[in-house]
Design a protein around this motif. Structure first.
Motif, PDB file in Angstrom:
ATOM      1  N   GLY A   1       0.852  -1.319  -0.046  1.00 19.23           N
ATOM      2  CA  GLY A   1       0.179   0.038  -0.010  1.00 19.23           C
ATOM      3  C   GLY A   1       0.665   1.193   0.054  1.00 19.23           C
ATOM      4  O   GLY A   1       0.395   2.080  -0.696  1.00 19.23           O
ATOM      5  N   TYR A   2       1.732   1.390   0.867  1.00 19.23           N
ATOM      6  CA  TYR A   2       2.642   2.782   0.964  1.00 19.23           C
ATOM      7  C   TYR A   2       3.736   2.799  -0.027  1.00 19.23           C
ATOM      8  O   TYR A   2       3.794   3.776  -0.785  1.00 19.23           O
ATOM      9  N   PRO A   3       4.235   1.732  -0.520  1.00 19.06           N
ATOM     10  CA  PRO A   3       5.038   1.634  -1.738  1.00 19.06           C
ATOM     11  C   PRO A   3       4.397   2.038  -3.060  1.00 19.06           C
ATOM     12  O   PRO A   3       5.029   3.034  -3.661  1.00 19.06           O
ATOM     13  N   LEU A   4       3.259   1.783  -3.117  1.00 10.82           N
ATOM     14  CA  LEU A   4       2.449   2.264  -4.236  1.00 10.82           C
ATOM     15  C   LEU A   4       2.151   3.462  -4.185  1.00 10.82           C
ATOM     16  O   LEU A   4       2.202   4.519  -5.292  1.00 10.82           O
ATOM     17  N   PHE A   5       1.979   4.328  -2.966  1.00 13.12           N
ATOM     18  CA  PHE A   5       1.598   5.454  -2.982  1.00 13.12           C
ATOM     19  C   PHE A   5       2.953   6.390  -3.068  1.00 13.12           C
ATOM     20  O   PHE A   5       3.098   7.316  -3.838  1.00 13.12           O
TER      21      PHE A   5
ATOM     22  N   ARG B   1       4.236 -17.361  -5.489  1.00 13.22           N
ATOM     23  CA  ARG B   1       5.190 -17.700  -6.547  1.00 13.22           C
ATOM     24  C   ARG B   1       6.617 -17.320  -6.548  1.00 13.22           C
ATOM     25  O   ARG B   1       7.589 -17.901  -6.906  1.00 13.22           O
ATOM     26  N   THR B   2       6.898 -16.139  -5.686  1.00 11.88           N
ATOM     27  CA  THR B   2       8.160 -15.908  -5.306  1.00 11.88           C
ATOM     28  C   THR B   2       8.820 -16.518  -4.292  1.00 11.88           C
ATOM     29  O   THR B   2      10.104 -16.931  -4.265  1.00 11.88           O
ATOM     30  N   PHE B   3       8.171 -16.844  -3.130  1.00 11.42           N
ATOM     31  CA  PHE B   3       8.792 -17.248  -2.069  1.00 11.42           C
ATOM     32  C   PHE B   3       8.246 -18.867  -1.764  1.00 11.42           C
ATOM     33  O   PHE B   3       8.698 -19.214  -0.524  1.00 11.42           O
ATOM     34  N   HIS B   4       7.249 -19.059  -2.280  1.00  7.35           N
ATOM     35  CA  HIS B   4       6.565 -20.243  -1.933  1.00  7.35           C
ATOM     36  C   HIS B   4       6.135 -20.665  -0.514  1.00  7.35           C
ATOM     37  O   HIS B   4       6.189 -21.502   0.150  1.00  7.35           O
ATOM     38  N   VAL B   5       5.299 -19.466  -0.062  1.00 11.82           N
ATOM     39  CA  VAL B   5       4.784 -19.356   1.244  1.00 11.82           C
ATOM     40  C   VAL B   5       3.544 -18.712   1.167  1.00 11.82           C
ATOM     41  O   VAL B   5       3.042 -17.975   0.176  1.00 11.82           O
ATOM     42  N   ILE B   6       2.665 -19.210   2.145  1.00 10.71           N
ATOM     43  CA  ILE B   6       1.248 -18.757   1.981  1.00 10.71           C
ATOM     44  C   ILE B   6       1.301 -17.496   3.060  1.00 10.71           C
ATOM     45  O   ILE B   6       1.449 -17.724   4.331  1.00 10.71           O
ATOM     46  N   GLN B   7       1.261 -16.354   2.515  1.00 10.01           N
ATOM     47  CA  GLN B   7       1.400 -14.921   3.144  1.00 10.01           C
ATOM     48  C   GLN B   7       0.549 -14.023   2.678  1.00 10.01           C
ATOM     49  O   GLN B   7       0.985 -13.000   1.740  1.00 10.01           O
TER      50      GLN B   7
ATOM     51  N   MET C   1     -13.340  -6.496  -0.168  1.00  9.51           N
ATOM     52  CA  MET C   1     -12.168  -5.732   0.609  1.00  9.51           C
ATOM     53  C   MET C   1     -10.846  -6.330   0.644  1.00  9.51           C
ATOM     54  O   MET C   1      -9.481  -6.000   0.766  1.00  9.51           O
ATOM     55  N   VAL C   2     -11.140  -7.786   0.591  1.00  5.18           N
ATOM     56  CA  VAL C   2      -9.920  -8.668   0.979  1.00  5.18           C
ATOM     57  C   VAL C   2      -9.452  -9.161  -0.619  1.00  5.18           C
ATOM     58  O   VAL C   2      -8.291  -9.588  -0.701  1.00  5.18           O
ATOM     59  N   LEU C   3     -10.125  -8.665  -1.588  1.00  7.61           N
ATOM     60  CA  LEU C   3      -9.762  -9.053  -3.005  1.00  7.61           C
ATOM     61  C   LEU C   3      -8.428  -8.345  -3.498  1.00  7.61           C
ATOM     62  O   LEU C   3      -7.552  -9.027  -4.061  1.00  7.61           O
ATOM     63  N   PRO C   4      -7.980  -7.148  -3.028  1.00  4.33           N
ATOM     64  CA  PRO C   4      -6.729  -6.797  -3.307  1.00  4.33           C
ATOM     65  C   PRO C   4      -5.495  -7.321  -2.702  1.00  4.33           C
ATOM     66  O   PRO C   4      -4.497  -7.298  -3.247  1.00  4.33           O
ATOM     67  N   LEU C   5      -5.820  -7.923  -1.796  1.00  2.48           N
ATOM     68  CA  LEU C   5      -4.752  -9.052  -1.093  1.00  2.48           C
ATOM     69  C   LEU C   5      -4.492 -10.139  -1.975  1.00  2.48           C
ATOM     70  O   LEU C   5      -3.345 -10.930  -1.832  1.00  2.48           O
TER      71      LEU C   5
ATOM     72  N   ALA D   1      -9.874  -1.477   2.407  1.00  2.00           N
ATOM     73  CA  ALA D   1      -8.965  -2.529   1.698  1.00  2.00           C
ATOM     74  C   ALA D   1      -7.643  -1.684   1.719  1.00  2.00           C
ATOM     75  O   ALA D   1      -6.769  -2.423   1.770  1.00  2.00           O
ATOM     76  N   TYR D   2      -7.802  -0.349   1.450  1.00  3.51           N
ATOM     77  CA  TYR D   2      -6.289   0.227   1.572  1.00  3.51           C
ATOM     78  C   TYR D   2      -5.875   0.240   2.893  1.00  3.51           C
ATOM     79  O   TYR D   2      -4.553   0.081   3.032  1.00  3.51           O
ATOM     80  N   ALA D   3      -6.589   0.519   3.865  1.00  3.31           N
ATOM     81  CA  ALA D   3      -6.037   0.400   5.207  1.00  3.31           C
ATOM     82  C   ALA D   3      -5.313  -0.788   5.410  1.00  3.31           C
ATOM     83  O   ALA D   3      -4.130  -0.826   5.802  1.00  3.31           O
ATOM     84  N   VAL D   4      -5.805  -2.083   5.076  1.00  5.00           N
ATOM     85  CA  VAL D   4      -5.184  -3.327   5.205  1.00  5.00           C
ATOM     86  C   VAL D   4      -3.840  -3.425   4.370  1.00  5.00           C
ATOM     87  O   VAL D   4      -2.689  -4.114   4.552  1.00  5.00           O
TER      88      VAL D   4
END
Length: 462
Positions: free
Chosen positions: A71-75, A235-241, A222-226, A178-181
């Motif tokens: 969120g903040y890097p996007l801003f 795909r990058t780290f092979h973890v559920i995060q 609200m959760v869709l952007p995640l 959504a953006y808060a999360v």
């Protein structure tokens, strides 16, 4: 009537002008571009220049990371694209505008709930609040998080007074949540408080089956952007995060749980966070910066001193060093579990709420030592001003309760629920930082404005 409108306009314009001046003054004198700001900025820069969400490495491609939500890097990336790469002054000015927008939203909410005079008082309290204004001078998530909180609660009030359907206020709430999360993972607490209130409103209605489904749509949206973030991490780290790790560590990095547990057996004040907690794994830790309550015996002092001396040889955290911290922590927790699980968490929360909010200023961390009397007096006054905001909010909340919530108990308990949920989470933290309670201020200003409300005053349509 015209004269009255002019006077009202001045009462609205003046705090905004003064609020802007206050924020620009903080930018000119107390701008802070270090720590997390540089982490966010590095991510945004690599995202723009290399298409990699990660950190710079000398001579090779950036290293991907998942320790910060997008969120903040996007801003920052948007600001860098418009104003120039790493132009942090422009970022801070934009944050000033956003923060004044937050003040207007808070004022509008107070006006709808308690009338025109309350709206004006809320605007003055919000615009001239130095604690929130100070944070526009630091490119961090706080300013945007405050805006999301204000929009979410204002949207909730507007949605409540409409048809409870898929209207623009539902989408405003959804965007804010959504953006808060996306800014900070714990802002899911805001979603829990707001969506819970929306559900309560629906269930109390006659045709609740029809009105509940828009709330479900909002929750899903609200959760869709995640989802893209979670897919990228898999795909990058092979973890559920789907959020960001609590430890703020990437895959393969040491998670210093032993050190954190030892730190949590004695830490209270923000001074320890800066002198000890932030220094671990990168800088020396001086035993003199560790307070006496960190040692239950002379033997434990010697054990800790030897451990810190070994750590200071390289200033690097290792699994062996961390295990030794864990051993001391276990001993201290066994000796006094009430201290670890109850007394210290409550003390840290109190410190986060009531410590002088001078962490962004050149004020001594140990301001109570009075080595610099002028700065200590300023810090004490700042603490008093902060306490005044809390007292006004408490009195206002009580008065609102005496008014029967003005027919809006769902919003009242949603706001209180957000504060209580956040307090509950803060009780689990080892590191005390006053900025973690900054999110209370949009809610507190609305409550404080109740004091200025007149009985039976017409509400402000905004």
């Amino acid at each position: 009537m015209t004269r009255r409108r002019i006077q009202l306009g001045l009462w609205v314009a003046l705090p905004l002008v003064l609020g802007l001046a206050l924020r620009l003054w903080f930018i000119a004198h107390f701008a802070r571009i270090d720590g997390d700001t540089l982490l966010y900025g590095d991510i945004a820069k690599n995202w723009l220049e290399h298409g990699v969400y990660g950190f710079t490495r000398t001579g090779i491609a950036p290293r991907p990371t998942l320790i910060r939500l997008p969120g903040y890097p996007l801003f920052l990336a948007a600001c860098f694209r418009v104003f120039g790469m790493e132009h942090y002054t422009a970022v801070m000015v934009v944050q000033s505008v956003i923060d004044l927008f937050t003040c207007l939203v808070v004022s509008a909410l107070a006006g709808r709930l308690f009338g025109r005079r309350a709206a004006v008082v809320a605007l003055w309290l919000a615009a001239l609040c130095p604690f929130t204004a100070n944070y526009v001078a630091a490119p961090l998530t706080e300013t945007l998080s405050l805006a999301c909180i204000a929009v979410a609660f204002y949207g909730l009030e507007r949605w409540r007074t409409t048809a409870l359907g898929l209207n623009r206020w539902l989408w405003a709430i959804t965007f804010a949540l959504a953006y808060a999360v996306l800014l900070r993972p714990e802002q899911g607490l805001l979603a829990a408080a707001v969506l819970g209130a929306m559900l309560w409103i629906c269930l109390r209605g006659r045709d609740w089956t029809r009105s509940v489904w828009p709330v479900a749509v909002a929750a899903v949206c609200m959760v869709l952007p995640l989802a893209p973030w979670a897919v990228r991490n898999w795909r990058t780290f092979h973890v559920i995060q789907p959020l960001a790790p609590r430890s703020a560590t990437d895959q393969g990095e040491l998670d210093p749980l032993g050190f954190q547990r030892w730190y949590g057996t004695w830490a209270i004040d923000f001074a320890s966070t800066e002198d000890v907690y932030w220094n671990y794994d990168g800088a020396e830790i001086d035993i003199s910066d560790v307070p006496s309550r960190a040692f239950d015996s002379e033997e434990q002092y010697e054990q800790t001193n030897a451990l810190l001396n070994d750590y200071n040889q390289t200033d690097n955290a290792t699994a062996t060093i961390d295990a030794r911290f864990e051993k001391i922590a276990e001993q201290r927790i066994q000796d006094d579990p009430v201290r670890y699980y109850v007394a210290l968490p409550v003390a840290r929360l109190g410190n986060m709420m009531f410590r002088p909010r001078t962490e962004m200023m050149p004020i001594p961390l140990y301001w109570w030592h009075w080595d610099h009397p002028e700065k200590s007096w300023f810090a004490a006054g700042y603490a008093g001003l902060n306490l005044l905001y809390f007292l006004l909010a408490g009195v206002g909340f009580w008065l609102w309760r005496m008014r029967g919530w003005d027919g809006n108990p769902a919003l009242a308990w949603s706001m209180m629920g957000f504060v209580l949920l956040r307090c509950a989470v803060l009780l689990t933290l080892d590191n005390s930082e006053p900025r973690y309670t900054l999110e209370f201020f949009p809610v507190m200003v609305v409550w404080a404005a109740v004091i200025a409300a007149r009985p039976n005053e017409a509400l402000v349509e905004s």
